[in-house]
Design a protein around this motif. Structure first.
Motif, PDB file in Angstrom:
ATOM      1  N   LYS A   1       1.133  -4.688   9.578  1.00 52.10           N
ATOM      2  CA  LYS A   1       0.843  -6.117   9.531  1.00 52.10           C
ATOM      3  C   LYS A   1      -0.278  -6.414  10.530  1.00 52.10           C
ATOM      4  O   LYS A   1      -0.587  -5.593  11.390  1.00 52.10           O
TER       5      LYS A   1
ATOM      6  N   ASP B   1       2.003 -11.896  10.123  1.00 60.29           N
ATOM      7  CA  ASP B   1       2.871 -11.065   9.280  1.00 60.29           C
ATOM      8  C   ASP B   1       2.246 -10.673   7.954  1.00 60.29           C
ATOM      9  O   ASP B   1       2.939 -10.206   7.046  1.00 60.29           O
ATOM     10  N   ILE B   2       0.934 -10.822   7.834  1.00 66.63           N
ATOM     11  CA  ILE B   2       0.227 -10.413   6.619  1.00 66.63           C
ATOM     12  C   ILE B   2       0.112  -8.890   6.605  1.00 66.63           C
ATOM     13  O   ILE B   2      -0.310  -8.273   7.591  1.00 66.63           O
ATOM     14  N   ASP B   3       0.504  -8.259   5.480  1.00 66.42           N
ATOM     15  CA  ASP B   3       0.336  -6.814   5.306  1.00 66.42           C
ATOM     16  C   ASP B   3      -1.147  -6.502   5.122  1.00 66.42           C
ATOM     17  O   ASP B   3      -1.852  -7.221   4.399  1.00 66.42           O
TER      18      ASP B   3
END
Length: 110
Positions: free
Chosen positions: A3, A98-100
């Motif tokens: 992330k 929390d972005i992949d």
């Protein structure tokens, strides 16, 4: 898949005038920067989805010497509009943590 909070040592958002917001992604080290700086997961589509901006207006500036990428986008409404919740955009970065993120592919994300 890592992330944003795993590959960056610091992420910040800030007001860049009444019509723009800037996001700074400071990567943990140069190798991580090289691997992820052009990731399509941090491209215009993400900013359009999260912040309601026009993806064609996004400006992206990699800064090799600082191992960081600066992304600026147009606010969907001018600063201090009636529904403003974060006038200085100082808390907008939280939505990005929390972005992949997949490693960069050939070519630039923006």
């Amino acid at each position: 898949m890592p992330k944003v909070k795993d590959i960056c040592r610091h992420v910040r958002t800030k007001n860049a005038g009444p019509f723009w917001v800037t996001v700074d992604f400071f990567y943990k080290d140069f190798d991580t920067y090289k691997e992820y700086k052009d990731s399509e997961d941090l491209g215009p589509g993400l900013f359009a989805r999260l912040f309601g901006t026009d993806p064609t207006s996004i400006k992206r500036i990699p800064v090799d010497s600082l191992h960081m990428v600066k992304v600026s986008y147009v606010r969907p409404n001018a600063q201090a509009w009636k529904g403003e919740r974060d006038m200085h955009s100082g808390q907008s970065f939280v939505r990005l943590l929390d972005i992949d993120v997949r490693p960069s592919t050939s070519g630039s994300a923006v």
